[in-house]
Design a protein around this motif. Structure first.
Motif, PDB file in Angstrom:
ATOM      1  N   VAL A  95       0.842  -1.194   0.000  1.00 32.68           N
ATOM      2  CA  VAL A  95       0.000   0.000   0.000  1.00 32.68           C
ATOM      3  C   VAL A  95       0.880   1.248   0.000  1.00 32.68           C
ATOM      4  O   VAL A  95       2.000   1.233   0.508  1.00 32.68           O
ATOM      5  CB  VAL A  95      -0.953   0.035   1.219  1.00 32.68           C
ATOM      6  CG1 VAL A  95      -2.002  -1.060   1.112  1.00 32.68           C
ATOM      7  CG2 VAL A  95      -0.185  -0.097   2.530  1.00 32.68           C
ATOM      8  N   VAL A  96       0.346   2.321  -0.590  1.00 37.59           N
ATOM      9  CA  VAL A  96       1.068   3.596  -0.644  1.00 37.59           C
ATOM     10  C   VAL A  96       0.112   4.728  -0.278  1.00 37.59           C
ATOM     11  O   VAL A  96      -1.105   4.604  -0.425  1.00 37.59           O
ATOM     12  CB  VAL A  96       1.653   3.858  -2.048  1.00 37.59           C
ATOM     13  CG1 VAL A  96       2.624   2.769  -2.457  1.00 37.59           C
ATOM     14  CG2 VAL A  96       0.542   3.998  -3.095  1.00 37.59           C
ATOM     15  N   GLN A  97       0.693   5.834   0.192  1.00 34.80           N
ATOM     16  CA  GLN A  97      -0.084   7.048   0.450  1.00 34.80           C
ATOM     17  C   GLN A  97       0.270   8.066  -0.633  1.00 34.80           C
ATOM     18  O   GLN A  97       1.329   8.689  -0.598  1.00 34.80           O
ATOM     19  CB  GLN A  97       0.220   7.591   1.848  1.00 34.80           C
ATOM     20  CG  GLN A  97      -0.219   6.652   2.956  1.00 34.80           C
ATOM     21  CD  GLN A  97      -0.014   7.215   4.347  1.00 34.80           C
ATOM     22  OE1 GLN A  97      -0.204   8.410   4.575  1.00 34.80           O
ATOM     23  NE2 GLN A  97       0.368   6.361   5.277  1.00 34.80           N
ATOM     24  N   HIS A  98      -0.628   8.201  -1.596  1.00 39.68           N
ATOM     25  CA  HIS A  98      -0.321   9.031  -2.764  1.00 39.68           C
ATOM     26  C   HIS A  98      -0.293  10.515  -2.454  1.00 39.68           C
ATOM     27  O   HIS A  98       0.239  11.317  -3.244  1.00 39.68           O
ATOM     28  CB  HIS A  98      -1.306   8.748  -3.901  1.00 39.68           C
ATOM     29  CG  HIS A  98      -2.724   9.130  -3.624  1.00 39.68           C
ATOM     30  ND1 HIS A  98      -3.165  10.429  -3.643  1.00 39.68           N
ATOM     31  CD2 HIS A  98      -3.824   8.366  -3.341  1.00 39.68           C
ATOM     32  CE1 HIS A  98      -4.465  10.464  -3.378  1.00 39.68           C
ATOM     33  NE2 HIS A  98      -4.888   9.217  -3.181  1.00 39.68           N
ATOM     34  N   ASP A  99      -0.830  10.921  -1.301  1.00 42.66           N
ATOM     35  CA  ASP A  99      -0.843  12.338  -0.953  1.00 42.66           C
ATOM     36  C   ASP A  99       0.220  12.705   0.079  1.00 42.66           C
ATOM     37  O   ASP A  99       0.232  13.825   0.592  1.00 42.66           O
ATOM     38  CB  ASP A  99      -2.231  12.757  -0.455  1.00 42.66           C
ATOM     39  CG  ASP A  99      -2.688  11.996   0.790  1.00 42.66           C
ATOM     40  OD1 ASP A  99      -2.030  10.997   1.152  1.00 42.66           O
ATOM     41  OD2 ASP A  99      -3.705  12.401   1.384  1.00 42.66           O
ATOM     42  N   LYS A 119       6.283   2.050  -0.362  1.00 36.55           N
ATOM     43  CA  LYS A 119       5.339   0.937  -0.441  1.00 36.55           C
ATOM     44  C   LYS A 119       5.464   0.078   0.824  1.00 36.55           C
ATOM     45  O   LYS A 119       6.525  -0.475   1.108  1.00 36.55           O
ATOM     46  CB  LYS A 119       5.597   0.097  -1.688  1.00 36.55           C
ATOM     47  CG  LYS A 119       5.298   0.856  -2.986  1.00 36.55           C
ATOM     48  CD  LYS A 119       5.307  -0.046  -4.202  1.00 36.55           C
ATOM     49  CE  LYS A 119       4.835   0.711  -5.435  1.00 36.55           C
ATOM     50  NZ  LYS A 119       4.708  -0.161  -6.627  1.00 36.55           N
ATOM     51  N   ILE A 120       4.379   0.005   1.578  1.00 36.81           N
ATOM     52  CA  ILE A 120       4.350  -0.794   2.803  1.00 36.81           C
ATOM     53  C   ILE A 120       3.881  -2.194   2.426  1.00 36.81           C
ATOM     54  O   ILE A 120       2.758  -2.369   1.934  1.00 36.81           O
ATOM     55  CB  ILE A 120       3.408  -0.167   3.841  1.00 36.81           C
ATOM     56  CG1 ILE A 120       3.829   1.287   4.115  1.00 36.81           C
ATOM     57  CG2 ILE A 120       3.410  -0.988   5.124  1.00 36.81           C
ATOM     58  CD1 ILE A 120       2.848   2.052   4.991  1.00 36.81           C
ATOM     59  N   PRO A 121       4.702  -3.215   2.645  1.00 36.88           N
ATOM     60  CA  PRO A 121       4.374  -4.561   2.151  1.00 36.88           C
ATOM     61  C   PRO A 121       3.395  -5.302   3.044  1.00 36.88           C
ATOM     62  O   PRO A 121       3.397  -5.152   4.271  1.00 36.88           O
ATOM     63  CB  PRO A 121       5.737  -5.264   2.149  1.00 36.88           C
ATOM     64  CG  PRO A 121       6.490  -4.597   3.272  1.00 36.88           C
ATOM     65  CD  PRO A 121       6.043  -3.151   3.262  1.00 36.88           C
ATOM     66  N   CYS A 122       2.558  -6.105   2.417  1.00 40.71           N
ATOM     67  CA  CYS A 122       1.661  -7.023   3.129  1.00 40.71           C
ATOM     68  C   CYS A 122       2.329  -8.392   3.199  1.00 40.71           C
ATOM     69  O   CYS A 122       3.060  -8.779   2.286  1.00 40.71           O
ATOM     70  CB  CYS A 122       0.332  -7.159   2.391  1.00 40.71           C
ATOM     71  SG  CYS A 122      -0.506  -5.600   2.072  1.00 40.71           S
ATOM     72  N   PRO A 123       2.084  -9.161   4.266  1.00 43.75           N
ATOM     73  CA  PRO A 123       2.673 -10.500   4.372  1.00 43.75           C
ATOM     74  C   PRO A 123       2.223 -11.403   3.223  1.00 43.75           C
ATOM     75  O   PRO A 123       1.034 -11.512   2.936  1.00 43.75           O
ATOM     76  CB  PRO A 123       2.145 -11.016   5.716  1.00 43.75           C
ATOM     77  CG  PRO A 123       1.774  -9.788   6.484  1.00 43.75           C
ATOM     78  CD  PRO A 123       1.300  -8.807   5.456  1.00 43.75           C
ATOM     79  N   ASP A 189       0.078  -8.341  11.017  1.00 42.92           N
ATOM     80  CA  ASP A 189      -0.200  -8.644   9.615  1.00 42.92           C
ATOM     81  C   ASP A 189      -1.431  -7.887   9.134  1.00 42.92           C
ATOM     82  O   ASP A 189      -2.386  -7.682   9.902  1.00 42.92           O
ATOM     83  CB  ASP A 189      -0.444 -10.145   9.432  1.00 42.92           C
ATOM     84  CG  ASP A 189       0.832 -10.961   9.591  1.00 42.92           C
ATOM     85  OD1 ASP A 189       1.923 -10.374   9.667  1.00 42.92           O
ATOM     86  OD2 ASP A 189       0.725 -12.203   9.653  1.00 42.92           O
ATOM     87  N   PHE A 190      -1.421  -7.488   7.867  1.00 45.04           N
ATOM     88  CA  PHE A 190      -2.573  -6.778   7.316  1.00 45.04           C
ATOM     89  C   PHE A 190      -2.679  -7.040   5.828  1.00 45.04           C
ATOM     90  O   PHE A 190      -1.713  -7.411   5.159  1.00 45.04           O
ATOM     91  CB  PHE A 190      -2.452  -5.269   7.567  1.00 45.04           C
ATOM     92  CG  PHE A 190      -1.515  -4.571   6.615  1.00 45.04           C
ATOM     93  CD1 PHE A 190      -1.985  -3.929   5.477  1.00 45.04           C
ATOM     94  CD2 PHE A 190      -0.139  -4.573   6.846  1.00 45.04           C
ATOM     95  CE1 PHE A 190      -1.111  -3.305   4.589  1.00 45.04           C
ATOM     96  CE2 PHE A 190       0.733  -3.950   5.975  1.00 45.04           C
ATOM     97  CZ  PHE A 190       0.250  -3.313   4.843  1.00 45.04           C
ATOM     98  N   CYS A 191      -3.892  -6.822   5.321  1.00 46.12           N
ATOM     99  CA  CYS A 191      -4.132  -6.844   3.879  1.00 46.12           C
ATOM    100  C   CYS A 191      -5.368  -6.006   3.591  1.00 46.12           C
ATOM    101  O   CYS A 191      -6.291  -5.932   4.413  1.00 46.12           O
ATOM    102  CB  CYS A 191      -4.325  -8.281   3.388  1.00 46.12           C
ATOM    103  SG  CYS A 191      -4.380  -8.430   1.581  1.00 46.12           S
TER     104      CYS A 191
END
Length: 230
Positions: A95-99, A119-123, A189-191
């Motif tokens: 996930v990214v924060q475009h702002d 980019k924050i990675p998901c497991p 963990d997150f998704c």
């Protein structure tokens, strides 16, 4: 295993809550958390509210109070990819924060201060389990990739091009990357799971409420399928 499930809007979590068993309610920081079982699994479900601040508050509170093993953010998003149509599903592998923009100081666009990631990675294991559940839903186009978040409702071609050009994102919404940041900091963990409700260009403006209902139902179906198989 205990799963936290967050949605920004009522339509994104209402059906999940209605189908929970052994349910208990608790309100913290103006957010109502529902704990109980769904598909025989221990879950905590909450409507966090729209935007990164609301979702960040809800995520941190859920982690501190309920200690979930993983958090899934379910809901709808605007498609940034021509091959993704209404009710198609995107599962995040990052996930990214475009702002988030400190590029004036020489940083890459979207670099998050404090964790030094764009980019924050998901497991990978969690992403794969959700993808396997999604593949059981007939007639659904499912892709895995980058989901972009920001405190903006994206409805212009120019903004779509900016987000895709900088982050190669598949869809845009307003909560997922904030949830991801909080989970990353807490080592949870997150998704993020998103069904497409519009094309993020204003073309579906008049039918957005209808499309949102359709997309939210598809996301809910995916969550139920995932819980069945863990």
């Amino acid at each position: 295993m205990k799963i936290g499930i967050l949605g920004a809007m009522e339509v994104e979590v209402q059906e999940l809550i209605e189908n929970m068993e052994n349910i208990k309610e608790e309100t913290i920081s103006s957010i109502t958390f529902y704990s109980g079982t769904l598909q025989g699994k221990n879950v905590i479900v909450a409507r966090c509210g729209v935007g990164k601040v609301h979702s960040g508050i809800c995520t941190q509170t859920m982690i501190l109070k309920y200690a979930p093993d993983a958090i899934i953010n379910t809901g709808v998003a605007g498609s940034l990819n021509a091959d993704l149509d209404i009710a198609d599903i995107v599962i995040s592998d990052n996930v990214v924060q475009h702002d988030f923009d400190t590029s004036a100081f020489g940083d890459p666009m979207g670099l998050i201060s404090g964790i030094n990631l764009v980019k924050i990675p998901c497991p990978k294991e969690l992403v794969q389990k959700i993808k396997e559940a999604a593949d059981t839903i007939e007639g659904t186009n499912v892709v895995v990739g980058t989901i972009a978040s920001g405190d903006q409702f994206i409805c212009s071609g120019e903004k779509k091009d900016f987000i895709v050009g900088n982050f190669d994102a598949l869809c845009a919404e307003m909560e997922g990357a904030a949830i991801g940041q909080v989970c990353y900091i807490n080592n949870v963990d997150f998704c993020i799971v998103r069904a497409m409700s519009d094309k993020a260009d204003g073309s579906a403006h008049m039918d957005f409420p209808t499309f949102t209902q359709i997309a939210a139902k598809k996301s809910t179906q995916l969550i139920n399928e995932f819980l069945k198989c863990i």
